[in-house]
Scaffold this motif. Structure first.
Motif, PDB file in Angstrom:
ATOM      1  N   GLY A  76       0.794  -1.226   0.000  1.00 41.93           N
ATOM      2  CA  GLY A  76       0.000   0.000   0.000  1.00 41.93           C
ATOM      3  C   GLY A  76       0.826   1.274   0.000  1.00 41.93           C
ATOM      4  O   GLY A  76       0.276   2.371  -0.030  1.00 41.93           O
ATOM      5  N   TYR A  77       2.133   1.146   0.048  1.00 46.22           N
ATOM      6  CA  TYR A  77       3.063   2.278   0.000  1.00 46.22           C
ATOM      7  C   TYR A  77       4.379   1.750  -0.540  1.00 46.22           C
ATOM      8  O   TYR A  77       4.600   0.544  -0.622  1.00 46.22           O
ATOM      9  CB  TYR A  77       3.257   2.907   1.382  1.00 46.22           C
ATOM     10  CG  TYR A  77       3.795   1.945   2.416  1.00 46.22           C
ATOM     11  CD1 TYR A  77       5.169   1.788   2.609  1.00 46.22           C
ATOM     12  CD2 TYR A  77       2.931   1.169   3.188  1.00 46.22           C
ATOM     13  CE1 TYR A  77       5.655   0.882   3.547  1.00 46.22           C
ATOM     14  CE2 TYR A  77       3.422   0.271   4.125  1.00 46.22           C
ATOM     15  CZ  TYR A  77       4.775   0.135   4.299  1.00 46.22           C
ATOM     16  OH  TYR A  77       5.261  -0.758   5.216  1.00 46.22           O
ATOM     17  N   SER A  78       5.265   2.666  -0.915  1.00 45.60           N
ATOM     18  CA  SER A  78       6.624   2.253  -1.266  1.00 45.60           C
ATOM     19  C   SER A  78       7.593   2.905  -0.289  1.00 45.60           C
ATOM     20  O   SER A  78       7.299   3.952   0.295  1.00 45.60           O
ATOM     21  CB  SER A  78       6.966   2.601  -2.724  1.00 45.60           C
ATOM     22  OG  SER A  78       6.847   3.976  -2.984  1.00 45.60           O
ATOM     23  N   PHE A  79       8.730   2.253  -0.102  1.00 46.34           N
ATOM     24  CA  PHE A  79       9.752   2.698   0.860  1.00 46.34           C
ATOM     25  C   PHE A  79      11.087   2.728   0.145  1.00 46.34           C
ATOM     26  O   PHE A  79      11.465   1.759  -0.513  1.00 46.34           O
ATOM     27  CB  PHE A  79       9.798   1.733   2.052  1.00 46.34           C
ATOM     28  CG  PHE A  79      10.813   2.126   3.080  1.00 46.34           C
ATOM     29  CD1 PHE A  79      10.506   3.072   4.041  1.00 46.34           C
ATOM     30  CD2 PHE A  79      12.075   1.562   3.078  1.00 46.34           C
ATOM     31  CE1 PHE A  79      11.457   3.446   4.993  1.00 46.34           C
ATOM     32  CE2 PHE A  79      13.028   1.926   4.021  1.00 46.34           C
ATOM     33  CZ  PHE A  79      12.711   2.869   4.983  1.00 46.34           C
ATOM     34  N   HIS A  80      11.792   3.852   0.301  1.00 48.69           N
ATOM     35  CA  HIS A  80      13.022   4.083  -0.444  1.00 48.69           C
ATOM     36  C   HIS A  80      14.106   4.619   0.483  1.00 48.69           C
ATOM     37  O   HIS A  80      13.814   5.368   1.414  1.00 48.69           O
ATOM     38  CB  HIS A  80      12.822   5.160  -1.517  1.00 48.69           C
ATOM     39  CG  HIS A  80      11.571   5.003  -2.317  1.00 48.69           C
ATOM     40  ND1 HIS A  80      11.521   5.272  -3.643  1.00 48.69           N
ATOM     41  CD2 HIS A  80      10.304   4.612  -1.989  1.00 48.69           C
ATOM     42  CE1 HIS A  80      10.311   5.063  -4.112  1.00 48.69           C
ATOM     43  NE2 HIS A  80       9.557   4.654  -3.110  1.00 48.69           N
ATOM     44  N   ILE A  81      15.339   4.269   0.199  1.00 48.81           N
ATOM     45  CA  ILE A  81      16.490   4.931   0.806  1.00 48.81           C
ATOM     46  C   ILE A  81      17.107   5.764  -0.305  1.00 48.81           C
ATOM     47  O   ILE A  81      17.539   5.235  -1.340  1.00 48.81           O
ATOM     48  CB  ILE A  81      17.506   3.930   1.389  1.00 48.81           C
ATOM     49  CG1 ILE A  81      16.848   3.082   2.488  1.00 48.81           C
ATOM     50  CG2 ILE A  81      18.739   4.657   1.906  1.00 48.81           C
ATOM     51  CD1 ILE A  81      16.377   3.869   3.711  1.00 48.81           C
ATOM     52  N   THR A  82      17.107   7.068  -0.104  1.00 55.95           N
ATOM     53  CA  THR A  82      17.495   8.013  -1.142  1.00 55.95           C
ATOM     54  C   THR A  82      18.679   8.840  -0.693  1.00 55.95           C
ATOM     55  O   THR A  82      18.739   9.277   0.462  1.00 55.95           O
ATOM     56  CB  THR A  82      16.301   8.937  -1.480  1.00 55.95           C
ATOM     57  OG1 THR A  82      15.220   8.122  -1.939  1.00 55.95           O
ATOM     58  CG2 THR A  82      16.655   9.962  -2.535  1.00 55.95           C
ATOM     59  N   THR A  83      19.603   9.063  -1.609  1.00 58.38           N
ATOM     60  CA  THR A  83      20.732   9.954  -1.393  1.00 58.38           C
ATOM     61  C   THR A  83      20.561  11.162  -2.294  1.00 58.38           C
ATOM     62  O   THR A  83      20.355  11.014  -3.504  1.00 58.38           O
ATOM     63  CB  THR A  83      22.062   9.249  -1.727  1.00 58.38           C
ATOM     64  OG1 THR A  83      22.198   8.103  -0.881  1.00 58.38           O
ATOM     65  CG2 THR A  83      23.250  10.173  -1.522  1.00 58.38           C
ATOM     66  N   ILE A  84      20.604  12.344  -1.705  1.00 59.21           N
ATOM     67  CA  ILE A  84      20.606  13.596  -2.456  1.00 59.21           C
ATOM     68  C   ILE A  84      22.031  14.123  -2.374  1.00 59.21           C
ATOM     69  O   ILE A  84      22.554  14.351  -1.286  1.00 59.21           O
ATOM     70  CB  ILE A  84      19.623  14.633  -1.869  1.00 59.21           C
ATOM     71  CG1 ILE A  84      18.227  14.037  -1.667  1.00 59.21           C
ATOM     72  CG2 ILE A  84      19.607  15.890  -2.735  1.00 59.21           C
ATOM     73  CD1 ILE A  84      17.506  13.645  -2.925  1.00 59.21           C
ATOM     74  N   TYR A  85      22.658  14.274  -3.530  1.00 57.51           N
ATOM     75  CA  TYR A  85      24.072  14.655  -3.560  1.00 57.51           C
ATOM     76  C   TYR A  85      24.271  16.102  -3.111  1.00 57.51           C
ATOM     77  O   TYR A  85      23.430  16.972  -3.380  1.00 57.51           O
ATOM     78  CB  TYR A  85      24.645  14.461  -4.958  1.00 57.51           C
ATOM     79  CG  TYR A  85      24.499  13.051  -5.476  1.00 57.51           C
ATOM     80  CD1 TYR A  85      24.937  11.955  -4.736  1.00 57.51           C
ATOM     81  CD2 TYR A  85      23.893  12.802  -6.695  1.00 57.51           C
ATOM     82  CE1 TYR A  85      24.786  10.660  -5.201  1.00 57.51           C
ATOM     83  CE2 TYR A  85      23.746  11.503  -7.177  1.00 57.51           C
ATOM     84  CZ  TYR A  85      24.193  10.445  -6.429  1.00 57.51           C
ATOM     85  OH  TYR A  85      24.038   9.170  -6.897  1.00 57.51           O
TER      86      TYR A  85
END
Length: 134
Positions: free
Chosen positions: A36-45
């Motif tokens: 029902g949702y998505s989960f992300h590990i994100t890096t913003i440079y």
């Protein structure tokens, strides 16, 4: 039960690098996982400064490490982002994200992403993007 390791997911098509070079995201949970949702590990440079407008999604963002700010464009408010900060784009907010130091973020999207999404010209993710294959 779904169990995934970040280090392993980063070696698959779940790791997406933005065409503009501002960020990369490892999509740990996606629409096909049926949570029902998505989960992300994100890096913003570091040095990234870009506009987004998630017209089709709501997003919650938790800062794990780094330093930056998010500016909401409709009211011009600026919010500092440091470890422990949670910000929620609960109104499809038009915003600018700036990374002063590389940001590591945990992000949740509703509705869930399919996997291959990158920002369109308006800074949004499309609802019908291609799904990842492991």
């Amino acid at each position: 039960m779904i169990v995934r390791q970040l280090q392993e997911a980063q070696k698959t098509s779940r790791r997406i690098v933005s065409p503009d070079g501002n960020w990369e995201s490892t999509r740990m949970l996606l629409k096909d996982d049926k949570m029902g949702y998505s989960f992300h590990i994100t890096t913003i440079y570091a040095g990234a400064d870009f506009r987004m407008h998630y017209q089709n999604h709501l997003e919650s963002v938790y800062c794990i490490s780094g330093e930056g700010e998010v500016e909401t464009l409709d009211d011009g408010k600026v919010y500092k982002i440091t470890p422990g900060t949670l910000y929620n784009l609960d109104q499809h907010d038009r915003h600018i994200l700036r990374a002063f130091k590389e940001l590591h973020l945990a992000c949740v999207f509703n509705p869930p992403l399919n996997g291959k999404e990158v920002h369109n010209a308006e800074g949004a993710y499309e609802l019908d993007a291609e799904a990842v294959t492991e």
